[in-house]
Design a protein around this motif. Sequence first.
Motif, PDB file in Angstrom:
ATOM      1  N   ALA A 195       0.817  -1.210   0.000  1.00 58.36           N
ATOM      2  CA  ALA A 195       0.000   0.000   0.000  1.00 58.36           C
ATOM      3  C   ALA A 195       0.850   1.260   0.000  1.00 58.36           C
ATOM      4  CB  ALA A 195      -0.924   0.014   1.217  1.00 58.36           C
ATOM      5  N   VAL A 196       2.117   1.117   0.390  1.00 61.55           N
ATOM      6  CA  VAL A 196       3.018   2.262   0.488  1.00 61.55           C
ATOM      7  C   VAL A 196       4.447   1.747   0.381  1.00 61.55           C
ATOM      8  CG1 VAL A 196       3.161   2.133   3.010  1.00 61.55           C
ATOM      9  CG2 VAL A 196       3.590   4.320   1.871  1.00 61.55           C
ATOM     10  N   THR A 197       5.343   2.608  -0.036  1.00 60.13           N
ATOM     11  CA  THR A 197       6.751   2.237  -0.094  1.00 60.13           C
ATOM     12  C   THR A 197       7.426   2.517   1.251  1.00 60.13           C
ATOM     13  OG1 THR A 197       7.433   4.436  -0.844  1.00 60.13           O
ATOM     14  CG2 THR A 197       6.834   2.809  -2.542  1.00 60.13           C
ATOM     15  N   LYS A 198       8.616   1.962   1.418  1.00 56.35           N
ATOM     16  CA  LYS A 198       9.378   2.251   2.631  1.00 56.35           C
ATOM     17  C   LYS A 198       9.669   3.745   2.741  1.00 56.35           C
ATOM     18  CE  LYS A 198      12.637  -0.763   1.644  1.00 56.35           C
ATOM     19  NZ  LYS A 198      13.869  -1.618   1.772  1.00 56.35           N
ATOM     20  N   GLU A 199       9.926   4.369   1.610  1.00 59.00           N
ATOM     21  CA  GLU A 199      10.184   5.808   1.609  1.00 59.00           C
ATOM     22  C   GLU A 199       8.966   6.581   2.104  1.00 59.00           C
ATOM     23  OE1 GLU A 199      13.042   3.684  -0.590  1.00 59.00           O
ATOM     24  OE2 GLU A 199      10.862   3.745  -0.924  1.00 59.00           O
ATOM     25  N   GLY A 200       7.771   6.064   1.788  1.00 58.78           N
ATOM     26  CA  GLY A 200       6.550   6.709   2.265  1.00 58.78           C
ATOM     27  C   GLY A 200       6.432   6.692   3.771  1.00 58.78           C
ATOM     28  N   GLU A 213       8.855   9.252   5.120  1.00 57.41           N
ATOM     29  CA  GLU A 213       8.299  10.601   4.942  1.00 57.41           C
ATOM     30  C   GLU A 213       7.211  10.880   5.973  1.00 57.41           C
ATOM     31  OE1 GLU A 213       6.986  10.728   0.934  1.00 57.41           O
ATOM     32  OE2 GLU A 213       9.008  10.681   0.071  1.00 57.41           O
ATOM     33  N   ALA A 214       6.430   9.844   6.321  1.00 54.10           N
ATOM     34  CA  ALA A 214       5.399  10.017   7.346  1.00 54.10           C
ATOM     35  C   ALA A 214       6.030  10.326   8.701  1.00 54.10           C
ATOM     36  CB  ALA A 214       4.528   8.765   7.434  1.00 54.10           C
ATOM     37  N   ARG A 215       7.186   9.739   8.970  1.00 52.65           N
ATOM     38  CA  ARG A 215       7.899  10.054  10.216  1.00 52.65           C
ATOM     39  C   ARG A 215       8.308  11.525  10.236  1.00 52.65           C
ATOM     40  NH1 ARG A 215      11.986   4.843  11.222  1.00 52.65           N
ATOM     41  NH2 ARG A 215      10.320   3.316  11.643  1.00 52.65           N
ATOM     42  N   LEU A 216       8.794  12.010   9.114  1.00 49.90           N
ATOM     43  CA  LEU A 216       9.176  13.420   9.044  1.00 49.90           C
ATOM     44  C   LEU A 216       7.960  14.326   9.177  1.00 49.90           C
ATOM     45  CD1 LEU A 216      11.823  13.317   6.153  1.00 49.90           C
ATOM     46  CD2 LEU A 216      12.261  13.515   8.605  1.00 49.90           C
ATOM     47  N   ALA A 217       6.815  13.834   8.704  1.00 52.77           N
ATOM     48  CA  ALA A 217       5.589  14.639   8.754  1.00 52.77           C
ATOM     49  C   ALA A 217       5.130  14.896  10.184  1.00 52.77           C
ATOM     50  CB  ALA A 217       4.480  13.955   7.967  1.00 52.77           C
ATOM     51  N   LEU A 218       5.610  14.099  11.127  1.00 49.51           N
ATOM     52  CA  LEU A 218       5.210  14.317  12.518  1.00 49.51           C
ATOM     53  C   LEU A 218       5.666  15.688  13.017  1.00 49.51           C
ATOM     54  CD1 LEU A 218       5.806  10.851  14.258  1.00 49.51           C
ATOM     55  CD2 LEU A 218       3.796  11.711  13.049  1.00 49.51           C
ATOM     56  N   ASN A 219       6.704  16.235  12.385  1.00 50.14           N
ATOM     57  CA  ASN A 219       7.163  17.571  12.780  1.00 50.14           C
ATOM     58  C   ASN A 219       6.115  18.644  12.493  1.00 50.14           C
ATOM     59  OD1 ASN A 219       9.676  16.576  13.615  1.00 50.14           O
ATOM     60  ND2 ASN A 219      10.527  16.742  11.556  1.00 50.14           N
ATOM     61  N   THR A 220       5.180  18.341  11.597  1.00 47.31           N
ATOM     62  CA  THR A 220       4.154  19.326  11.262  1.00 47.31           C
ATOM     63  C   THR A 220       2.917  19.199  12.147  1.00 47.31           C
ATOM     64  OG1 THR A 220       2.956  17.979   9.619  1.00 47.31           O
ATOM     65  CG2 THR A 220       4.933  19.133   8.864  1.00 47.31           C
TER      66      THR A 220
END
Length: 333
Positions: A221-226, A229-236
């Motif tokens: 359903a998603v790539t490892k890179e996705g 990126e979701a981990r980085l999105a936690l900063n927002t």
Amino acid sequence: MTSPPFASAQTAASPTAVTAAHAIREGVLTEVRKAVVGQDEPLELMLVGLVAGGHVLLEGVPGVAKTLMAKALARSISADFKRIQFTPDLMPADILGTSIFDLKSQAFTLVRGPIFTDLLLADEINRAPAKTQSALLEAMQERGVSLEGRHLALSPLFSVFATQNPVESEGTYPLPEAQLDRFLLKIDVGYPAPEEEDAILAAVHRGFDSGDLERAGVGAAVTKEGILEARLALNTVTVEPAVISYVRQLVGATRTSGRIRLGAGPRAGVHLLLASKALAALRGRGFVTPEDVRFLAEPVLKHRLLLSPDAELDGATPADVLREVVRSVEVPR
């Protein structure tokens, strides 16, 4: 009418990042449900642990799909997956790897162990002796391995999903508090509901094989890179000062309760905050609410507590006492 105090924080978050995180949740759960019937809450919590960058301890009796959930989750995010069956004779080299002498080249060759993967399933982790557990502990904490005088980095996605049986104690080595504290979440995996168990039996009758996830239709359903990126999105994801204070008060209340001998430390507060941000993003919100924190308080905190002798004599469990503590702390409005 004024806006709710925590809704105003939504404007500070990145809509694109939150939308992507929510899409990951829906896509991953859709794929994993092709192989796993029920267990929606444990699955969501496992995804929270993965996006928050933590490790997860799964506890439940044999046969409730702990291993299957981990395998299906790895497949749904295109991740490399390896499993280690922990036994009393398992040695650190069996996990980390070792050097083997190559007769042809007349030199030692480093053979990497199964820990060099994205998702590692440590099955029945409490069956391994302390030396082996400590080797895994270093990898969990440092995201790297000291091997043959070298420090080798692990996968950026590296996460441990460990399982243990709560009812069997013979031949086990209980995890020490220091290692338990490294797990972001402890998830209880219970029996399925009657209708879910009927669905499991019907699926097996039709030919479902838990060892063949490809045939079951579980895809990526998603790539490892996705996920990264979701981990980085936690900063927002925004957290209001009142909610941060609420996290601190909940953790602090475990240290002052007369029914708890050892309360949660500062790392527990960090983990509770990160998990709450991951849950909010996965559920499509750019801000954390007190309800997120309350929902995660038990899986984040209960495995870090030691009860007082009086509480143990009363037959209380860490979950029971933690619920009392949570109710005693005023919820911000």
